[in-house]
Design a protein around this motif. Sequence first.
Motif, mmCIF file in Angstrom:
data_model
loop_
_atom_site.group_PDB
_atom_site.id
_atom_site.type_symbol
_atom_site.label_atom_id
_atom_site.label_comp_id
_atom_site.label_asym_id
_atom_site.label_seq_id
_atom_site.Cartn_x
_atom_site.Cartn_y
_atom_site.Cartn_z
ATOM 1 N N THR A 3 44.586 12.078 22.943
ATOM 2 C CA THR A 3 44.565 13.520 23.183
ATOM 3 C C THR A 3 44.710 13.808 24.681
ATOM 4 O O THR A 3 44.468 12.939 25.522
ATOM 5 N N PRO A 4 45.115 15.037 25.045
ATOM 6 C CA PRO A 4 45.265 15.380 26.466
ATOM 7 C C PRO A 4 43.984 15.130 27.263
ATOM 8 O O PRO A 4 42.881 15.348 26.777
ATOM 9 N N GLY A 5 44.176 14.636 28.485
ATOM 10 C CA GLY A 5 43.048 14.322 29.354
ATOM 11 C C GLY A 5 42.581 12.887 29.238
ATOM 12 O O GLY A 5 41.693 12.464 29.994
ATOM 13 N N LYS A 6 43.172 12.116 28.309
ATOM 14 C CA LYS A 6 42.787 10.713 28.119
ATOM 15 C C LYS A 6 43.889 9.794 28.661
ATOM 16 O O LYS A 6 45.062 10.159 28.701
ATOM 17 N N THR A 7 43.498 8.587 29.045
ATOM 18 C CA THR A 7 44.464 7.602 29.510
ATOM 19 C C THR A 7 44.821 6.637 28.388
ATOM 20 O O THR A 7 44.109 6.511 27.392
ATOM 21 N N PHE A 8 45.928 5.938 28.564
ATOM 22 C CA PHE A 8 46.324 4.870 27.662
ATOM 23 C C PHE A 8 47.254 3.927 28.418
ATOM 24 O O PHE A 8 47.682 4.220 29.536
ATOM 25 N N GLY A 9 47.531 2.785 27.828
ATOM 26 C CA GLY A 9 48.449 1.834 28.445
ATOM 27 C C GLY A 9 47.857 1.021 29.572
ATOM 28 O O GLY A 9 48.581 0.355 30.318
ATOM 29 N N GLU A 10 46.514 1.007 29.690
ATOM 30 C CA GLU A 10 45.896 0.323 30.822
ATOM 31 C C GLU A 10 45.481 -1.105 30.512
ATOM 32 O O GLU A 10 44.916 -1.789 31.368
ATOM 33 N N SER A 11 45.736 -1.592 29.296
ATOM 34 C CA SER A 11 45.156 -2.862 28.863
ATOM 35 C C SER A 11 45.574 -4.047 29.713
ATOM 36 O O SER A 11 44.822 -5.015 29.843
ATOM 37 N N GLY A 12 46.775 -4.022 30.303
ATOM 38 C CA GLY A 12 47.218 -5.178 31.070
ATOM 39 C C GLY A 12 47.225 -4.995 32.564
ATOM 40 O O GLY A 12 47.681 -5.873 33.301
ATOM 41 N N CYS A 13 46.694 -3.864 33.048
ATOM 42 C CA CYS A 13 46.910 -3.535 34.462
ATOM 43 C C CYS A 13 46.144 -4.424 35.423
ATOM 44 O O CYS A 13 46.560 -4.624 36.565
ATOM 45 N N LEU A 14 45.009 -4.984 35.011
ATOM 46 C CA LEU A 14 44.209 -5.775 35.945
ATOM 47 C C LEU A 14 44.848 -7.125 36.258
ATOM 48 O O LEU A 14 44.753 -7.619 37.378
ATOM 49 N N GLN A 15 45.496 -7.730 35.258
ATOM 50 C CA GLN A 15 46.067 -9.054 35.440
ATOM 51 C C GLN A 15 47.582 -9.084 35.273
ATOM 52 O O GLN A 15 48.174 -10.159 35.229
ATOM 53 N N GLY A 16 48.200 -7.930 35.143
ATOM 54 C CA GLY A 16 49.641 -7.899 34.989
ATOM 55 C C GLY A 16 50.118 -8.340 33.622
ATOM 56 O O GLY A 16 51.246 -8.833 33.474
ATOM 57 N N TYR A 17 49.273 -8.193 32.601
ATOM 58 C CA TYR A 17 49.664 -8.572 31.246
ATOM 59 C C TYR A 17 50.593 -7.522 30.636
ATOM 60 O O TYR A 17 50.688 -6.397 31.114
ATOM 61 N N GLU A 18 51.223 -7.900 29.507
ATOM 62 C CA GLU A 18 52.093 -6.976 28.804
ATOM 63 C C GLU A 18 51.247 -6.000 27.979
ATOM 64 O O GLU A 18 50.081 -6.233 27.698
ATOM 65 N N HIS A 19 51.897 -4.920 27.556
ATOM 66 C CA HIS A 19 51.244 -3.969 26.654
ATOM 67 C C HIS A 19 50.983 -4.643 25.312
ATOM 68 O O HIS A 19 51.800 -5.435 24.824
ATOM 69 N N CYS A 20 49.857 -4.316 24.711
ATOM 70 C CA CYS A 20 49.504 -4.883 23.408
ATOM 71 C C CYS A 20 49.695 -3.864 22.284
ATOM 72 O O CYS A 20 49.292 -4.095 21.150
ATOM 73 N N ASP A 21 50.298 -2.717 22.587
ATOM 74 C CA ASP A 21 50.591 -1.714 21.577
ATOM 75 C C ASP A 21 51.882 -1.006 21.951
ATOM 76 O O ASP A 21 52.457 -1.255 23.021
ATOM 77 N N THR A 22 52.369 -0.161 21.053
ATOM 78 C CA THR A 22 53.542 0.669 21.314
ATOM 79 C C THR A 22 53.105 2.125 21.295
ATOM 80 O O THR A 22 52.349 2.536 20.416
ATOM 81 N N ALA A 23 53.567 2.887 22.281
ATOM 82 C CA ALA A 23 53.161 4.287 22.412
ATOM 83 C C ALA A 23 54.314 5.209 22.010
ATOM 84 O O ALA A 23 55.400 5.147 22.613
ATOM 85 N N PHE A 24 54.076 6.033 20.981
ATOM 86 C CA PHE A 24 55.047 7.018 20.506
ATOM 87 C C PHE A 24 54.504 8.419 20.792
ATOM 88 O O PHE A 24 53.307 8.663 20.650
ATOM 89 N N THR A 25 55.396 9.344 21.120
ATOM 90 C CA THR A 25 54.971 10.722 21.328
ATOM 91 C C THR A 25 54.873 11.464 20.002
ATOM 92 O O THR A 25 55.572 11.163 19.047
ATOM 93 N N VAL A 26 53.968 12.442 19.957
ATOM 94 C CA VAL A 26 53.847 13.355 18.823
ATOM 95 C C VAL A 26 54.234 14.735 19.340
ATOM 96 O O VAL A 26 53.433 15.418 19.962
ATOM 97 N N GLY A 27 55.460 15.139 19.126
ATOM 98 C CA GLY A 27 55.926 16.405 19.666
ATOM 99 C C GLY A 27 56.214 16.287 21.156
ATOM 100 O O GLY A 27 56.065 15.227 21.769
ATOM 101 N N PRO A 28 56.634 17.390 21.787
ATOM 102 C CA PRO A 28 56.894 17.385 23.229
ATOM 103 C C PRO A 28 55.646 16.968 23.994
ATOM 104 O O PRO A 28 54.543 17.434 23.711
#
Length: 231
Positions: free
Chosen positions: A74-99
Amino acid sequence: MDADLATEIEHALGVGPTTAALLALRSSKQSFSGNSVVYYQDDPTSHICLLLRGHIRLSYISEDGVVTLLSIVTPGKTFGESGCLQGYEHCDTAFTVGPTEILMIDTSHLNPDNSYGAELREAMARIIAQRYRSHVEFTRALYLPNLGLRLSHALFFLLKELGNEIRYDGRLVECLGPVVTQRDLGYMARGTRENVNKTLRSWEKEGWIKLEDRHLLVLDRDALEDFARGG
């Protein structure tokens, strides 16, 4: 610098105003149309994503093509941070719901040798720990023995993340809006849309929920919680 963006970052990440202001300077807004891919699993992690407008479905796609919906952001929340500390790949796929509008926060400055980098790394560690706990609880629910149990747990998970209250029949009840579809519930509970609909209709007959105008209203939470406990 956009002061409003700095405030959004401060609240979303739990960092101080100085670090938030620096992050705002290293961020860029991106707009996406509906049903767009923000990133795929196994893509390199280069940014923390802060959702400004719209919704995001986070899904895992197995090698045989089975889709499991992990969460709806939901708005105001973060995502996609799972690999940022060690440079790992994303462990999920992010799709948009509407604009959708997303603030892409550059993670290449997570240097623990300065106070700004150290504070950001601490914030990321805290968020990832929270994500891990949620993931463990979600995974446990996936292995419950029947669709009804899995669906009830998915419903409570989504109510916690996305639910609000509306007035129905003279009282306030919890509600999921049309952003959550019955297909989404199936992806979360390992069931087909048809079987999910059949289960929801049976709960509606029991008086536990009400399906109305693409909304799901919880009329008897106690009964549904008792069912989710296997009672």
